[in-house]
Design a protein around this motif. Structure first.
Motif, PDB file in Angstrom:
ATOM      1  N   ASN A   1       0.838  -1.212   0.000  1.00 40.12           N
ATOM      2  CA  ASN A   1       0.000   0.000   0.000  1.00 40.12           C
ATOM      3  C   ASN A   1       0.865   1.252   0.000  1.00 40.12           C
ATOM      4  OD1 ASN A   1      -2.480  -1.136  -0.095  1.00 40.12           O
ATOM      5  ND2 ASN A   1      -3.005  -0.796   2.057  1.00 40.12           N
TER       6      ASN A   1
ATOM      7  N   TYR B   1       0.515   4.004  -2.877  1.00 39.71           N
ATOM      8  CA  TYR B   1      -0.080   5.328  -2.635  1.00 39.71           C
ATOM      9  C   TYR B   1       0.942   6.422  -2.349  1.00 39.71           C
ATOM     10  CZ  TYR B   1      -4.247   2.484  -2.570  1.00 39.71           C
ATOM     11  OH  TYR B   1      -5.237   1.603  -2.930  1.00 39.71           O
TER      12      TYR B   1
ATOM     13  N   ASP C   1       5.271   6.257   4.819  1.00 36.38           N
ATOM     14  CA  ASP C   1       5.451   6.755   3.449  1.00 36.38           C
ATOM     15  C   ASP C   1       5.290   8.269   3.420  1.00 36.38           C
ATOM     16  OD1 ASP C   1       2.706   7.670   2.741  1.00 36.38           O
ATOM     17  OD2 ASP C   1       2.172   5.551   2.974  1.00 36.38           O
TER      18      ASP C   1
ATOM     19  N   SER D   1      -7.667   3.861  -6.487  1.00 33.75           N
ATOM     20  CA  SER D   1      -7.377   2.583  -5.842  1.00 33.75           C
ATOM     21  C   SER D   1      -7.613   1.425  -6.789  1.00 33.75           C
ATOM     22  CB  SER D   1      -8.249   2.408  -4.604  1.00 33.75           C
ATOM     23  OG  SER D   1      -8.084   3.498  -3.763  1.00 33.75           O
TER      24      SER D   1
ATOM     25  N   THR E   1      -7.504  -4.824  -4.153  1.00 35.26           N
ATOM     26  CA  THR E   1      -8.799  -5.507  -4.077  1.00 35.26           C
ATOM     27  C   THR E   1      -9.734  -4.817  -3.094  1.00 35.26           C
ATOM     28  OG1 THR E   1      -7.980  -6.913  -2.312  1.00 35.26           O
ATOM     29  CG2 THR E   1      -7.749  -7.744  -4.563  1.00 35.26           C
ATOM     30  N   GLY E   2      -9.217  -3.886  -2.311  1.00 36.00           N
ATOM     31  CA  GLY E   2     -10.055  -3.221  -1.301  1.00 36.00           C
ATOM     32  C   GLY E   2     -10.180  -4.050  -0.035  1.00 36.00           C
TER      33      GLY E   2
ATOM     34  N   LEU F   1      -6.547  -3.816   3.992  1.00 37.09           N
ATOM     35  CA  LEU F   1      -6.533  -3.351   5.388  1.00 37.09           C
ATOM     36  C   LEU F   1      -7.480  -4.159   6.262  1.00 37.09           C
ATOM     37  CD1 LEU F   1      -6.137   0.508   5.000  1.00 37.09           C
ATOM     38  CD2 LEU F   1      -4.420  -1.176   5.611  1.00 37.09           C
TER      39      LEU F   1
HETATM   40  P1  ADP Z   1      -6.793  -1.321  -1.688  1.00 36.66           P
HETATM   41  O1  ADP Z   1      -6.739  -2.657  -2.302  1.00 36.66           O
HETATM   42  O2  ADP Z   1      -7.793  -0.414  -2.334  1.00 36.66           O
HETATM   43  O3  ADP Z   1      -5.450  -0.723  -1.521  1.00 36.66           O
HETATM   44  P2  ADP Z   1      -6.810  -1.495   1.191  1.00 36.66           P
HETATM   45  O4  ADP Z   1      -7.789  -2.113   2.132  1.00 36.66           O
HETATM   46  O5  ADP Z   1      -5.416  -1.986   1.257  1.00 36.66           O
HETATM   47  O6  ADP Z   1      -7.429  -1.610  -0.239  1.00 36.66           O
HETATM   48  O7  ADP Z   1      -6.801   0.065   1.491  1.00 36.66           O
HETATM   49  C1  ADP Z   1      -8.030   0.760   1.605  1.00 36.66           C
HETATM   50  C2  ADP Z   1      -7.868   2.205   1.155  1.00 36.66           C
HETATM   51  O8  ADP Z   1      -7.043   2.880   2.091  1.00 36.66           O
HETATM   52  C3  ADP Z   1      -7.159   2.352  -0.158  1.00 36.66           C
HETATM   53  O9  ADP Z   1      -8.062   2.233  -1.219  1.00 36.66           O
HETATM   54  C4  ADP Z   1      -6.583   3.743  -0.045  1.00 36.66           C
HETATM   55  O10 ADP Z   1      -7.569   4.697  -0.392  1.00 36.66           O
HETATM   56  C5  ADP Z   1      -6.273   3.888   1.434  1.00 36.66           C
HETATM   57  N1  ADP Z   1      -4.841   3.650   1.752  1.00 36.66           N
HETATM   58  C6  ADP Z   1      -4.301   2.519   2.203  1.00 36.66           C
HETATM   59  N2  ADP Z   1      -2.977   2.658   2.425  1.00 36.66           N
HETATM   60  C7  ADP Z   1      -2.668   3.944   2.104  1.00 36.66           C
HETATM   61  C8  ADP Z   1      -1.467   4.732   2.135  1.00 36.66           C
HETATM   62  N3  ADP Z   1      -0.303   4.225   2.533  1.00 36.66           N
HETATM   63  N4  ADP Z   1      -1.556   6.025   1.749  1.00 36.66           N
HETATM   64  C9  ADP Z   1      -2.738   6.555   1.353  1.00 36.66           C
HETATM   65  N5  ADP Z   1      -3.911   5.867   1.314  1.00 36.66           N
HETATM   66  C10 ADP Z   1      -3.877   4.581   1.681  1.00 36.66           C
END
Ligand code: ADP
Length: 428
Positions: free
Chosen positions: A329, A333, A355, A380, A386-387, A390
């Motif tokens: 991630n 991002y 980051d 994203s 895949t959402g 996290l």
């Molecule tokens: P994805 O597969 O969309 O990355 P995640 O569950 O890993 O799904 O993350 C959910 C959302 O959290 C992401 O779509 C993004 O908008 C935000 N996100 C996660 N990590 C970061 C990061 N390091 N910096 C900025 N936004 C982040």
């Protein structure tokens, strides 16, 4: 003027009696005798009243005797205070009765435990759910009657911030949820609720998602195989075919990732409550993972810093997936350096990824771990996520009694951390 019934009036009256008696005595050349008799009289008068007060206080339910002067005033005041006290006590008793009645009729079990750990009160549901009978079990130690190891350690931990769930308690596989509140001088109110239906529903949902993902994998593999075969065929090399085939390939790969993450998430959720007992060397896991990511993202800088003890008790595949989701991630991002840090302290060890990317607005942070929640949907999705990343991290953290910590500032970057507590430290 001294108020009637006040101590000044009483004193002045006393002085007047002494003065009059002394004067009268003086008329007969017996001033000292008059003075002494007056004092003895006053003393007898006060002693008689004191005795009257004391006798009445021994039988406080009777009406107060009538006293003169300050004594009458005193008796009235005591009587008034007593009445107020009795009224307050009866109000309190009826409030307690009301509370006990409502607790007694609750479907949830309610148990009051005194500061020595003995049962002070329990309602009928406590009997149905835990076999605690009141008043028969009054004074018995709660921990002697509720012999579930999870409950015992929860009760003794003194940390009641979160409720405790105990699943498959009895032969009928009942699930219970405990909540404890402290009150008074170390007393505790224990609530226990039957959550068997909720747990079964959650299990059904997990099984359903797991089964559907599993069932979809086979047709998807067949479709992917055909798409790959068609892509390789000479006849479909023309642009009008190659573009749609390429898109089909991309979407099939996305679906494959989605099914993989859904299956993984349902597996982690199912085994979340199972004890993780492996000794995991975080140092070598991270070195290996960062090495692979540096190879996969050659244009990016991934710094790795490891401080302190690197062994913890956990589940290696789960920890790997959580760490890699957070690092990937950070790479997705942001476009600057990403720092991966492991820091083991005396009580807390923390894995974190820092980051310098776009950051996340505060309002999104509490929702980030929801499945498919995205801050910027189009970005994203384009990033190939895949959402579920996290959500996976959150469940892995929960399975290790760890905490997912998210700190972020718009425009400056983010820090995602997993904080492990001392119980997970790998030292013998
Ligand atoms: P994805 O597969 O969309 O990355 P995640 O569950 O890993 O799904 O993350 C959910 C959302 O959290 C992401 O779509 C993004 O908008 C935000 N996100 C996660 N990590 C970061 C990061 N390091 N910096 C900025 N936004 C982040």
């Amino acid at each position: 003027m001294a108020r009637q019934g006040s101590w000044r009036g009483e004193l002045l009256g006393g002085f007047a009696v002494v003065a009059i008696c002394t004067l009268l005595g003086g008329l007969f050349q017996q001033a000292v005798l008059g003075f002494a008799l007056a004092n003895v009289g006053i003393l007898l008068y006060w002693s008689w009243h004191l005795r009257m007060v004391q006798r009445w206080l021994d039988r406080p339910l009777e009406d107060p005797p009538t006293g003169r002067g300050v004594w009458g005033h005193l008796l009235d005041s005591i009587f008034r205070l007593q009445r107020q006290n009795r009224e307050a006590q009866s109000r309190l008793e009826s409030a307690l009765d009301y509370l006990q009645d409502s607790l007694a009729s609750m479907r949830d079990g309610g148990i009051i435990v005194n500061n020595r750990g003995g049962i002070a009160w329990a309602n009928a549901s406590a009997d149905y759910l835990l076999g605690i009978r009141f008043p028969e079990d009054r004074g018995q130690s709660l921990l002697n009657l509720v012999r579930m190891p999870e409950f015992q350690s929860y009760y003794e931990s003194e940390d009641f911030t979160h409720p405790l769930r105990v699943t498959n308690v009895s032969e009928d596989e009942r699930s219970l949820q405990f909540e404890i509140t402290r009150f008074g001088a170390g007393d505790r109110l224990v609530f226990v609720r039957d959550i068997t239906d909720t747990v079964r529903l959650e299990q059904m949902r997990r099984d359903f998602v797991g089964d559907v993902s599993h069932e979809l994998r086979t047709p998807l593999t067949v479709l992917k195989g055909y798409i790959d075969t068609l892509t390789d065929l000479e006849v479909f090399s023309a642009r009008q075919y190659s573009k749609p085939l390429e898109q089909m390939q991309q979407q099939a790969a996305r679906m494959e990732n989605l099914l993989r993450d859904l299956l993984w998430l349902s597996k982690i959720e199912t085994f979340e409550s199972h004890r993780k007992t492996e000794r995991v060397n975080i140092g070598s896991v991270l070195s290996e993972m960062v090495g692979e990511l540096r190879a996969a993202y050659p244009e990016r800088t991934v710094a790795l810093k490891i401080e302190g003890d690197t062994t913890i008790i956990g589940d290696e595949p789960e920890l790997r997936s959580a760490f890699s989701n957070l690092i990937v991630n950070a790479l997705k991002y942001s476009d600057k350096e990403v720092a991966v840090v492991w820091h083991a302290g005396a009580d807390v060890s923390e894995f974190s990824v820092v980051d310098q990317g776009s950051g996340i607005a505060a309002k999104h942070i509490p929702r980030l771990t929801e499945r498919f929640y995205r801050v910027d949907k189009s970005r994203s999705q384009n990033s190939g996520g895949t959402g579920l990343g996290l959500a996976i991290v959150k469940h892995v953290a929960a399975a290790h009694q760890a905490e997912l910590v998210i700190e972020s500032e718009l425009g400056r970057g983010s820090r995602f951390g997993i904080r492990f507590y001392s119980a997970r430290k790998g030292r013998p």
